[in-house]
Scaffold this active site. Structure first.
Site, PDB file in Angstrom:
ATOM      1  N   HIS A 129       0.833  -1.203   0.000  1.00 48.04           N
ATOM      2  CA  HIS A 129       0.000   0.000   0.000  1.00 48.04           C
ATOM      3  C   HIS A 129       0.869   1.256   0.000  1.00 48.04           C
ATOM      4  CE1 HIS A 129      -3.418  -2.567   0.778  1.00 48.04           C
ATOM      5  NE2 HIS A 129      -4.237  -1.534   0.855  1.00 48.04           N
ATOM      6  N   HIS A 173       0.508  -3.907   9.001  1.00 54.07           N
ATOM      7  CA  HIS A 173       1.920  -3.705   8.687  1.00 54.07           C
ATOM      8  C   HIS A 173       2.611  -3.085   9.890  1.00 54.07           C
ATOM      9  CE1 HIS A 173       2.542  -4.802   4.519  1.00 54.07           C
ATOM     10  NE2 HIS A 173       1.452  -4.147   4.159  1.00 54.07           N
TER      11      HIS A 173
END
Length: 224
Positions: A144, A189
């Site tokens: 991302h 993450h």
């Protein structure tokens, strides 16, 4: 002697402020990415990641309704969105007559996606076990952050280059940074994954822009 002087002057003329700034950003990104790999895979330090989780966990606790908007924001660097944007935006640009810009956006997305998968396969870092929802794939670097920055950074550069609404260019970069933060907020993450993703995205954008600039310059010389 005159030929040598002329060549030195020609070389010096290439060292514009833009080249120096871009070169500095490239070196900084490369060093930053290398440093993060040392922190994560050599020193096995979790200090920065733990600190980032604590800060965003505190934010989530203080603003309970924020998780919904954060999940909406993170969608704008998800696989379905990136596929749609990576094909749709270049198609629109090509239709409007911006052939080169269309190639830049397409290669920014496609190239960064491929590079991201190669890096994830190489480093093979498992995602945080505390993720707020299931997310498949490896963790380092964040796709991302990396592909999002490549897409929105490329669009920001095009807006800046064409001198159209530089404020929008800045907002696009801020948008990409916020998307990266959503990944840490959602615990899908680590913060080091996101930082490495940003560094990787910058590296790819600069390499792509340099390669395309050289290619189009050669193409123009052939046409002449």
């Amino acid at each position: 002697m005159k030929n040598l002087t002329a060549r030195l002057l020609a070389l010096w003329s290439l060292l514009t402020l833009e080249v120096l700034v871009v070169g500095g950003v490239f070196m900084g990104s490369a060093l930053g990415f290398f440093y993060l790999t040392r922190v994560v895979f050599v020193e096995h330090s979790v200090q920065f990641d733990s600190w980032a989780f604590r800060q965003l966990d505190a934010l989530r606790a203080s603003v309970p309704g924020l998780t919904g908007p954060v999940r909406s924001l993170t969608f704008f660097a998800s696989l379905p969105w990136l596929v749609a944007a990576g094909v749709g935006i270049p198609g629109l640009l090509r239709w409007r007559g911006f052939r080169r810009e269309a190639w830049e956006v397409f290669l920014a997305v496609a190239g960064s996606a491929l590079l991201n998968q190669l890096l994830k396969t190489h480093f093979h870092r498992v995602r945080p076990s505390s993720a707020l929802y299931f997310q498949p794939g490896m963790s380092f670097p964040s796709g991302h952050a990396m592909i999002g920055l490549a897409l929105y950074g490329c669009l920001a550069w095009l807006l800046w280059r064409h001198r159209r609404h530089p404020a929008w260019a800045a907002l696009l970069l801020l948008f990409a940074l916020c998307i990266g933060l959503t990944r840490v907020y959602l615990h899908v993450h680590y913060a080091t994954d996101v930082a490495a993703g940003f560094a990787g995205g910058l590296l790819w954008l600069i390499l792509l822009r340099t390669a395309l600039r050289l290619f189009w310059r050669e193409e123009q010389q052939v046409m002449k």
